[in-house]
Design a protein around this motif. Structure first.
Motif, mmCIF file in Angstrom:
data_model
loop_
_atom_site.group_PDB
_atom_site.id
_atom_site.type_symbol
_atom_site.label_atom_id
_atom_site.label_comp_id
_atom_site.label_asym_id
_atom_site.label_seq_id
_atom_site.Cartn_x
_atom_site.Cartn_y
_atom_site.Cartn_z
ATOM 1 N N THR A 188 23.027 12.024 4.026
ATOM 2 C CA THR A 188 22.554 12.581 5.291
ATOM 3 C C THR A 188 22.213 11.395 6.168
ATOM 4 O OG1 THR A 188 21.633 14.515 4.178
ATOM 5 C CG2 THR A 188 20.822 14.044 6.394
ATOM 6 N N ASP A 189 22.685 11.394 7.426
ATOM 7 C CA ASP A 189 22.433 10.241 8.284
ATOM 8 C C ASP A 189 21.180 10.440 9.135
ATOM 9 O OD1 ASP A 189 23.155 11.813 10.461
ATOM 10 O OD2 ASP A 189 24.971 10.698 10.933
ATOM 11 N N ARG A 190 20.894 9.480 9.998
ATOM 12 C CA ARG A 190 19.690 9.499 10.833
ATOM 13 C C ARG A 190 19.587 10.722 11.717
ATOM 14 N NH1 ARG A 190 18.584 3.788 13.648
ATOM 15 N NH2 ARG A 190 17.418 2.986 11.908
ATOM 16 N N GLN A 191 20.745 11.214 12.177
ATOM 17 C CA GLN A 191 20.735 12.369 13.063
ATOM 18 C C GLN A 191 20.643 13.682 12.294
ATOM 19 O OE1 GLN A 191 23.294 9.997 13.425
ATOM 20 N NE2 GLN A 191 22.659 8.994 15.294
ATOM 21 N N GLY A 192 20.540 13.594 10.973
ATOM 22 C CA GLY A 192 20.443 14.799 10.165
ATOM 23 C C GLY A 192 21.796 15.406 9.822
ATOM 24 N N ARG A 193 22.875 14.713 10.182
ATOM 25 C CA ARG A 193 24.211 15.208 9.853
ATOM 26 C C ARG A 193 24.507 14.968 8.382
ATOM 27 N NH1 ARG A 193 27.550 11.786 14.231
ATOM 28 N NH2 ARG A 193 26.457 10.202 13.034
ATOM 29 N N LYS A 194 25.236 15.875 7.783
ATOM 30 C CA LYS A 194 25.696 15.680 6.413
ATOM 31 C C LYS A 194 26.929 14.787 6.469
ATOM 32 C CE LYS A 194 22.621 18.476 4.808
ATOM 33 N NZ LYS A 194 21.391 17.930 4.275
ATOM 34 N N VAL A 195 26.938 13.740 5.676
ATOM 35 C CA VAL A 195 28.072 12.833 5.602
ATOM 36 C C VAL A 195 28.875 13.262 4.378
ATOM 37 C CG1 VAL A 195 28.774 10.423 5.395
ATOM 38 C CG2 VAL A 195 26.693 11.022 6.664
ATOM 39 N N ALA A 196 30.157 13.608 4.598
ATOM 40 C CA ALA A 196 30.916 14.245 3.531
ATOM 41 C C ALA A 196 32.366 13.803 3.489
ATOM 42 C CB ALA A 196 30.866 15.767 3.705
ATOM 43 N N GLU A 197 32.906 13.810 2.280
ATOM 44 C CA GLU A 197 34.350 13.755 2.120
ATOM 45 C C GLU A 197 34.837 15.187 2.330
ATOM 46 O OE1 GLU A 197 35.594 11.989 -1.549
ATOM 47 O OE2 GLU A 197 35.358 9.969 -0.735
ATOM 48 N N VAL A 198 35.987 15.321 2.985
ATOM 49 C CA VAL A 198 36.466 16.639 3.378
ATOM 50 C C VAL A 198 37.907 16.828 2.908
ATOM 51 C CG1 VAL A 198 36.873 18.194 5.331
ATOM 52 C CG2 VAL A 198 34.965 16.572 5.414
ATOM 53 N N ASN A 199 38.168 17.970 2.317
ATOM 54 C CA ASN A 199 39.522 18.368 1.946
ATOM 55 C C ASN A 199 39.845 19.676 2.634
ATOM 56 O OD1 ASN A 199 40.601 16.484 -0.292
ATOM 57 N ND2 ASN A 199 38.509 16.911 -0.921
ATOM 58 N N VAL A 200 41.131 19.879 2.903
ATOM 59 C CA VAL A 200 41.585 21.152 3.457
ATOM 60 C C VAL A 200 42.697 21.682 2.556
ATOM 61 C CG1 VAL A 200 40.949 20.691 5.848
ATOM 62 C CG2 VAL A 200 43.201 20.004 5.042
ATOM 63 N N PRO A 201 42.706 22.996 2.320
ATOM 64 C CA PRO A 201 43.793 23.577 1.523
ATOM 65 C C PRO A 201 45.099 23.528 2.312
ATOM 66 C CG PRO A 201 42.318 25.295 2.335
ATOM 67 C CD PRO A 201 41.733 23.982 2.765
ATOM 68 N N THR A 202 46.202 23.477 1.588
ATOM 69 C CA THR A 202 47.504 23.495 2.244
ATOM 70 C C THR A 202 48.126 24.876 2.061
ATOM 71 O OG1 THR A 202 48.553 22.627 0.251
ATOM 72 C CG2 THR A 202 47.901 21.031 1.918
ATOM 73 N N PRO A 203 48.885 25.342 3.051
ATOM 74 C CA PRO A 203 49.493 26.666 2.943
ATOM 75 C C PRO A 203 50.473 26.736 1.771
ATOM 76 C CG PRO A 203 49.809 25.721 5.152
ATOM 77 C CD PRO A 203 49.191 24.671 4.295
#
Length: 194
Positions: A122-137
């Motif tokens: 979590t950064d200073r602004q309160g944002r969640k810092v994350a690795e992100v995946n998206v499913p493929t069709p």
């Protein structure tokens, strides 16, 4: 005397808010400032191994992609602001900033705005810092968003926070390919990160 009485409410507010602000200021150095790499923050080791990090399925809030590394997600009425871990994208007012944002939007659109987050910090602004995946069709596979942004040339690996990136090697590989093929930020001299 009238002037003094008029200032009393403001003085009372100051007496209450100054200690709160000072306490908040003291707490800030303990959080990274992901959007300002020039700060003197020292990266700690991850407190959790990648396997222990919070992971889950979320939906991107429509219209919430602010730039090439910040957006909002929602899940069962809960909304979170997400900052992509591992990468730093040009700001909207910088060369290629709009194209970076638009590429991130397109990655989410291809997955019907469904994302899988692995929250690392979590950064200073309160944002969640994350690795992100998206499913493929029509597939069980997923795309790693940070790699997709870097390999297309719309983001840079964020070396300062590499310790908060379980898939750092994948991001680095994307940069090598983007540089070799002079894509995006690697093709435009003012956009190249020094």
């Amino acid at each position: 005397m009238k002037h003094l009485v008029a200032w009393l409410p403001l003085l009372a507010i100051a007496v209450v808010t100054v200690p709160i602000y000072q306490q908040w200021q003291r707490s800030q150095p303990s959080r990274p400032h992901y959007d300002n790499p020039s700060t003197n923050w020292k990266k700690p080791a991850l407190t959790k191994s990648p396997g222990e990090m919070l992971s889950g399925h979320w939906n991107v809030v429509p219209g919430s992609v602010e730039d090439g590394n910040t957006f909002q997600v929602q899940q069962q009425g809960r909304v979170e602001i997400i900052r992509l871990a591992c990468v730093n994208a040009p700001q909207l007012d910088q060369p290629l900033g709009v194209r970076s944002r638009d590429h991130l939007r397109s990655l989410f659109a291809q997955a019907n705005n469904h994302v899988i987050l692995t929250i690392a910090d979590t950064d200073r602004q309160g944002r969640k810092v994350a690795e992100v995946n998206v499913p493929t069709p029509r597939s069980d596979e997923e795309k790693f968003v940070q790699y997709e942004m870097v390999v297309a040339g719309w983001a840079y690996p964020y070396e300062k926070f590499a310790d908060h990136c379980p898939n750092w090697d994948v991001v680095q590989q994307g940069m090598k390919e983007a540089k070799q093929n002079q894509r995006g930020v690697w093709a435009v001299a003012p956009a190249v990160k020094h």
